[in-house]
Write a protein that holds these residues in place. Structure first.
Motif, PDB file in Angstrom:
ATOM      1  N   ILE A  44       0.655  -1.193   0.006  1.00  0.00           N
ATOM      2  CA  ILE A  44       0.082  -0.023  -0.001  1.00  0.00           C
ATOM      3  C   ILE A  44       0.956   1.171   0.071  1.00  0.00           C
ATOM      4  O   ILE A  44       0.686   2.378  -0.639  1.00  0.00           O
ATOM      5  CB  ILE A  44      -0.859  -0.112   1.203  1.00  0.00           C
ATOM      6  N   ALA A  45       1.966   1.205   0.679  1.00  0.00           N
ATOM      7  CA  ALA A  45       2.906   2.356   0.798  1.00  0.00           C
ATOM      8  C   ALA A  45       4.143   2.134   0.737  1.00  0.00           C
ATOM      9  O   ALA A  45       5.110   2.043   1.587  1.00  0.00           O
ATOM     10  CB  ALA A  45       2.600   3.150   2.200  1.00  0.00           C
ATOM     11  N   PRO A  46       4.543   1.356  -0.561  1.00  0.00           N
ATOM     12  CA  PRO A  46       6.084   1.012  -0.965  1.00  0.00           C
ATOM     13  C   PRO A  46       7.243   1.898  -0.662  1.00  0.00           C
ATOM     14  O   PRO A  46       8.351   1.831  -0.311  1.00  0.00           O
ATOM     15  CB  PRO A  46       5.886   0.464  -2.352  1.00  0.00           C
ATOM     16  N   HIS A  47       6.479   3.497  -0.834  1.00  0.00           N
ATOM     17  CA  HIS A  47       7.529   4.554  -0.633  1.00  0.00           C
ATOM     18  C   HIS A  47       8.145   4.653   0.568  1.00  0.00           C
ATOM     19  O   HIS A  47       9.212   5.320   1.210  1.00  0.00           O
ATOM     20  CB  HIS A  47       6.745   5.976  -1.125  1.00  0.00           C
ATOM     21  N   LEU A  48       7.538   4.056   1.683  1.00  0.00           N
ATOM     22  CA  LEU A  48       7.844   4.090   3.076  1.00  0.00           C
ATOM     23  C   LEU A  48       8.975   2.897   3.387  1.00  0.00           C
ATOM     24  O   LEU A  48       9.674   2.938   4.516  1.00  0.00           O
ATOM     25  CB  LEU A  48       6.704   3.805   4.079  1.00  0.00           C
ATOM     26  N   VAL A  49       9.415   2.026   2.362  1.00  0.00           N
ATOM     27  CA  VAL A  49      10.127   1.052   2.678  1.00  0.00           C
ATOM     28  C   VAL A  49      11.589   1.306   1.904  1.00  0.00           C
ATOM     29  O   VAL A  49      11.427   1.604   0.714  1.00  0.00           O
ATOM     30  CB  VAL A  49       9.618  -0.328   2.068  1.00  0.00           C
ATOM     31  N   HIS A  50      12.587   0.975   2.710  1.00  0.00           N
ATOM     32  CA  HIS A  50      13.901   1.226   2.246  1.00  0.00           C
ATOM     33  C   HIS A  50      14.495  -0.345   2.061  1.00  0.00           C
ATOM     34  O   HIS A  50      14.766  -0.914   2.856  1.00  0.00           O
ATOM     35  CB  HIS A  50      14.741   1.890   3.200  1.00  0.00           C
ATOM     36  N   GLU A  51      14.291  -0.805   0.584  1.00  0.00           N
ATOM     37  CA  GLU A  51      14.361  -2.042   0.356  1.00  0.00           C
ATOM     38  C   GLU A  51      15.889  -2.836   1.200  1.00  0.00           C
ATOM     39  O   GLU A  51      15.522  -3.942   1.544  1.00  0.00           O
ATOM     40  CB  GLU A  51      14.309  -2.576  -0.953  1.00  0.00           C
ATOM     41  N   SER A  52      16.793  -2.017   0.914  1.00  0.00           N
ATOM     42  CA  SER A  52      18.267  -2.799   1.374  1.00  0.00           C
ATOM     43  C   SER A  52      18.169  -3.131   2.764  1.00  0.00           C
ATOM     44  O   SER A  52      18.935  -3.736   3.426  1.00  0.00           O
ATOM     45  CB  SER A  52      19.278  -1.757   0.897  1.00  0.00           C
ATOM     46  N   THR A  53      17.536  -1.750   3.767  1.00  0.00           N
ATOM     47  CA  THR A  53      17.615  -1.826   5.055  1.00  0.00           C
ATOM     48  C   THR A  53      16.712  -2.835   5.374  1.00  0.00           C
ATOM     49  O   THR A  53      16.902  -3.665   6.223  1.00  0.00           O
ATOM     50  CB  THR A  53      16.975  -0.706   5.489  1.00  0.00           C
ATOM     51  N   ALA A  54      15.473  -3.303   4.662  1.00  0.00           N
ATOM     52  CA  ALA A  54      14.545  -4.425   4.944  1.00  0.00           C
ATOM     53  C   ALA A  54      15.309  -5.636   4.802  1.00  0.00           C
ATOM     54  O   ALA A  54      15.263  -6.694   5.712  1.00  0.00           O
ATOM     55  CB  ALA A  54      13.220  -4.328   4.213  1.00  0.00           C
ATOM     56  N   GLU A  55      16.075  -5.819   3.976  1.00  0.00           N
ATOM     57  CA  GLU A  55      16.746  -7.062   3.564  1.00  0.00           C
ATOM     58  C   GLU A  55      17.943  -7.176   4.710  1.00  0.00           C
ATOM     59  O   GLU A  55      18.172  -8.462   5.083  1.00  0.00           O
ATOM     60  CB  GLU A  55      17.624  -6.974   2.066  1.00  0.00           C
ATOM     61  N   GLN A  56      18.389  -6.333   5.119  1.00  0.00           N
ATOM     62  CA  GLN A  56      19.466  -6.305   6.152  1.00  0.00           C
ATOM     63  C   GLN A  56      18.901  -6.755   7.449  1.00  0.00           C
ATOM     64  O   GLN A  56      19.401  -7.558   8.282  1.00  0.00           O
ATOM     65  CB  GLN A  56      20.412  -5.322   6.258  1.00  0.00           C
ATOM     66  N   LEU A  57      17.727  -6.082   7.736  1.00  0.00           N
ATOM     67  CA  LEU A  57      17.048  -6.668   8.874  1.00  0.00           C
ATOM     68  C   LEU A  57      16.569  -7.690   8.846  1.00  0.00           C
ATOM     69  O   LEU A  57      16.604  -8.576   9.968  1.00  0.00           O
ATOM     70  CB  LEU A  57      15.868  -5.431   8.959  1.00  0.00           C
ATOM     71  N   ALA A  58      16.145  -8.372   7.746  1.00  0.00           N
ATOM     72  CA  ALA A  58      15.614  -9.588   7.775  1.00  0.00           C
ATOM     73  C   ALA A  58      17.077 -10.827   8.053  1.00  0.00           C
ATOM     74  O   ALA A  58      16.605 -11.709   8.827  1.00  0.00           O
ATOM     75  CB  ALA A  58      15.039  -9.846   6.435  1.00  0.00           C
ATOM     76  N   ALA A  59      18.067 -10.319   7.454  1.00  0.00           N
ATOM     77  CA  ALA A  59      19.096 -11.310   7.482  1.00  0.00           C
ATOM     78  C   ALA A  59      19.721 -11.370   9.065  1.00  0.00           C
ATOM     79  O   ALA A  59      19.802 -12.365   9.791  1.00  0.00           O
ATOM     80  CB  ALA A  59      20.154 -11.151   6.672  1.00  0.00           C
ATOM     81  N   ALA A  60      19.653 -10.172   9.428  1.00  0.00           N
ATOM     82  CA  ALA A  60      19.884  -9.900  10.975  1.00  0.00           C
ATOM     83  C   ALA A  60      19.143 -10.717  12.016  1.00  0.00           C
ATOM     84  O   ALA A  60      19.385 -11.194  12.889  1.00  0.00           O
ATOM     85  CB  ALA A  60      20.368  -8.493  11.364  1.00  0.00           C
ATOM     86  N   GLY A  61      17.985 -10.583  11.691  1.00  0.00           N
ATOM     87  CA  GLY A  61      16.870 -10.999  12.557  1.00  0.00           C
ATOM     88  C   GLY A  61      16.940 -12.301  12.817  1.00  0.00           C
ATOM     89  O   GLY A  61      16.996 -12.842  13.785  1.00  0.00           O
ATOM     90  N   MET A  62      17.011 -13.249  11.566  1.00  0.00           N
ATOM     91  CA  MET A  62      17.051 -14.536  11.518  1.00  0.00           C
ATOM     92  C   MET A  62      18.335 -15.068  12.182  1.00  0.00           C
ATOM     93  O   MET A  62      18.282 -15.957  13.285  1.00  0.00           O
ATOM     94  CB  MET A  62      17.100 -15.230  10.229  1.00  0.00           C
ATOM     95  N   ILE A  63      19.610 -14.366  11.864  1.00  0.00           N
ATOM     96  CA  ILE A  63      20.806 -14.960  12.530  1.00  0.00           C
ATOM     97  C   ILE A  63      21.007 -14.720  14.138  1.00  0.00           C
ATOM     98  O   ILE A  63      21.541 -15.684  14.766  1.00  0.00           O
ATOM     99  CB  ILE A  63      22.153 -14.040  11.891  1.00  0.00           C
ATOM    100  N   ILE A  64      20.155 -13.752  14.465  1.00  0.00           N
ATOM    101  CA  ILE A  64      20.166 -13.181  15.761  1.00  0.00           C
ATOM    102  C   ILE A  64      19.138 -14.280  16.629  1.00  0.00           C
ATOM    103  O   ILE A  64      19.312 -14.786  17.892  1.00  0.00           O
ATOM    104  CB  ILE A  64      20.062 -12.030  16.336  1.00  0.00           C
ATOM    105  N   ALA A  65      17.976 -14.304  16.043  1.00  0.00           N
ATOM    106  CA  ALA A  65      17.061 -15.145  16.515  1.00  0.00           C
ATOM    107  C   ALA A  65      17.163 -16.677  16.755  1.00  0.00           C
ATOM    108  O   ALA A  65      16.903 -17.237  17.647  1.00  0.00           O
ATOM    109  CB  ALA A  65      15.593 -15.003  15.690  1.00  0.00           C
ATOM    110  N   LEU A  66      17.890 -17.349  15.673  1.00  0.00           N
ATOM    111  CA  LEU A  66      17.948 -18.565  15.741  1.00  0.00           C
ATOM    112  C   LEU A  66      18.859 -19.193  17.130  1.00  0.00           C
ATOM    113  O   LEU A  66      18.240 -20.044  17.486  1.00  0.00           O
ATOM    114  CB  LEU A  66      18.607 -19.084  14.297  1.00  0.00           C
ATOM    115  N   PRO A  67      19.757 -18.857  17.323  1.00  0.00           N
ATOM    116  CA  PRO A  67      20.736 -19.286  18.251  1.00  0.00           C
ATOM    117  C   PRO A  67      19.906 -19.219  19.754  1.00  0.00           C
ATOM    118  O   PRO A  67      19.805 -20.251  20.365  1.00  0.00           O
ATOM    119  CB  PRO A  67      21.892 -18.427  18.543  1.00  0.00           C
ATOM    120  N   MET A  68      19.037 -18.176  19.792  1.00  0.00           N
ATOM    121  CA  MET A  68      18.313 -18.024  21.170  1.00  0.00           C
ATOM    122  C   MET A  68      17.272 -18.955  21.133  1.00  0.00           C
ATOM    123  O   MET A  68      16.733 -19.751  22.266  1.00  0.00           O
ATOM    124  CB  MET A  68      17.843 -16.493  21.454  1.00  0.00           C
ATOM    125  N   LEU A  69      16.501 -19.190  20.000  1.00  0.00           N
ATOM    126  CA  LEU A  69      15.445 -20.072  19.953  1.00  0.00           C
ATOM    127  C   LEU A  69      15.928 -21.629  20.167  1.00  0.00           C
ATOM    128  O   LEU A  69      15.256 -22.581  20.702  1.00  0.00           O
ATOM    129  CB  LEU A  69      14.706 -20.203  18.656  1.00  0.00           C
TER     130      LEU A  69
END
Length: 374
Positions: A44-69
């Motif tokens: 709906i509002a793609p102009h609010l999304v910085h795609e490279s930042t979202a991609e980096q957040l996705a990768a970092a989120g998984m790498i940090i989450a997996l060990p704790m789980l």
């Protein structure tokens, strides 16, 4: 860029509040809400999304989450659940391997990279959503695949979950034995209860350390982290499981909760990158693939349970543990009025989280090799 970070990091907090409020059906878990929010904002509002930042957040989120789980997986403790529960879970894992392999073979013409989907679904059907996401990164699957398969699982998995909590129990009673109250002497304590003491954010700090170590070794061995994500995920999983054998790590207060939050950041970030038009174009084939794999897995599991004479309650809990993770164990045990299986069910789901990455990655590359032979 800043707004993308705020959306990805901030919405999971609201999603968890909504999940605990009981204002929404249990089907709308925090994971589903985060995916949905990301997809809606991203389209709906793609102009609010910085795609490279979202991609980096996705990768970092998984790498940090997996060990704790995985810190609380405690393989040594969960292995004590020998007997019908562990056997039923093993049969469900075997059914998942066969079901996803059959789907990959059936759709090999229309889904050229079906081996990747087979691996991701194997992770989903043995450990849950975190495994599917990690395997998607490991096999370098397109980012949309995770969202598409999650959407497909919401459709098929949601229907099956509703069936588990309604008429599956009496239906399975027609050909599977009933649960014996003498066969469940497992501990009544909650397996995911975190009673350890320590610095509040220590799990996140340790998880960061594990991620840095895995990334460093991946770079040392291959010279390129981005093109060798399979090794990265395998190292991340192995290091985390190794640490789970130490009580001070496995009992870290807040480890699972913090891991879940970073997982939700991954979900929002991935949703923000989803292109709705592409979802409509590619979603139906993956939905069909997912449904064939799911139905095959369920039917094969029931057949194997009949052959090995596993009782219906244990079959249902092992299926819930494999397909949905620990979140829905309590709901199903309540629905079938068998709280004795609550702790074993949670333990089995954590065990699945531990082995799902290995099984999924193994199935993916085995399917790739086998499909190349036909």
């Amino acid at each position: 860029m800043v707004l993308t970070i705020i959306l990805a990091v901030g919405f999971p907090f609201l999603a968890l509040l909504l999940e605990k409020s009981d204002r929404l059906p249990s089907f709308f878990s925090a994971v589903v809400l985060c995916y949905a929010f990301g997809i809606i904002i991203g389209n709906i509002a793609p102009h609010l999304v910085h795609e490279s930042t979202a991609e980096q957040l996705a990768a970092a989120g998984m790498i940090i989450a997996l060990p704790m789980l995985l810190f609380g997986a405690n393989i040594k403790e969960n292995w004590r659940l020998a007997g019908p529960g562990l056997a039923a879970y093993g049969l469900c894992a075997v059914a998942g391997l066969i079901g996803t392999a059959l789907a990959a073979y059936y759709f090999q013409e229309s889904q050229t990279d079906g081996w990747k989907v087979a691996g991701m679904l194997t992770g989903l059907y043995t450990g849950g959503t975190p495994n599917m996401q990690a395997i998607g990164i490991a096999v370098d699957a397109p980012g949309d695949y995770v969202v598409l398969l999650q959407a497909a699982d919401i459709v098929g998995g949601g229907v099956y979950l509703l069936m588990l909590m309604t008429f599956i129990h009496p239906f399975l009673g027609r050909f599977l034995p009933s649960f014996s109250t003498n066969q469940s002497d497992q501990q009544e304590e909650d397996i995911v209860q975190e009673t350890g003491k320590g610095f509040r954010f220590l799990p996140t700090i340790i998880s960061l350390g594990v991620g840095i170590a895995a990334a460093g070794l991946t770079y040392l061995f291959t010279g390129d982290i981005g093109k060798n994500t399979t090794l990265l995920i395998l190292l991340l999983t192995t290091f985390s499981l190794g640490l789970s054998f130490f009580p001070k790590i496995s009992n870290l207060r807040g480890a699972y909760v913090q891991g879940e939050y970073f997982l939700l950041i991954f979900c929002v970030a991935l949703g923000l990158m989803a292109n709705f038009q592409k979802l409509l174009g590619e979603g139906l084939p993956l939905l069909a693939f997912s449904l064939v794999a799911l139905i095959s897995t369920i039917l094969i599991h029931w057949l194997l349970a009949k052959i090995f004479k596993i009782d219906r309650d244990t079959v249902m809990i092992s299926s819930t543990a494999a397909l949905y993770g620990p979140v829905f164990i309590a709901q199903v045990t309540t629905a079938i009025n068998n709280r004795r299986l609550l702790a074993p069910g949670i333990a089995l789901s954590l065990l699945g989280l531990a082995v799902g990455n290995y099984l999924g990655i193994g199935v993916a590359y085995l399917a790739k090799w086998l499909l190349a032979q036909f």
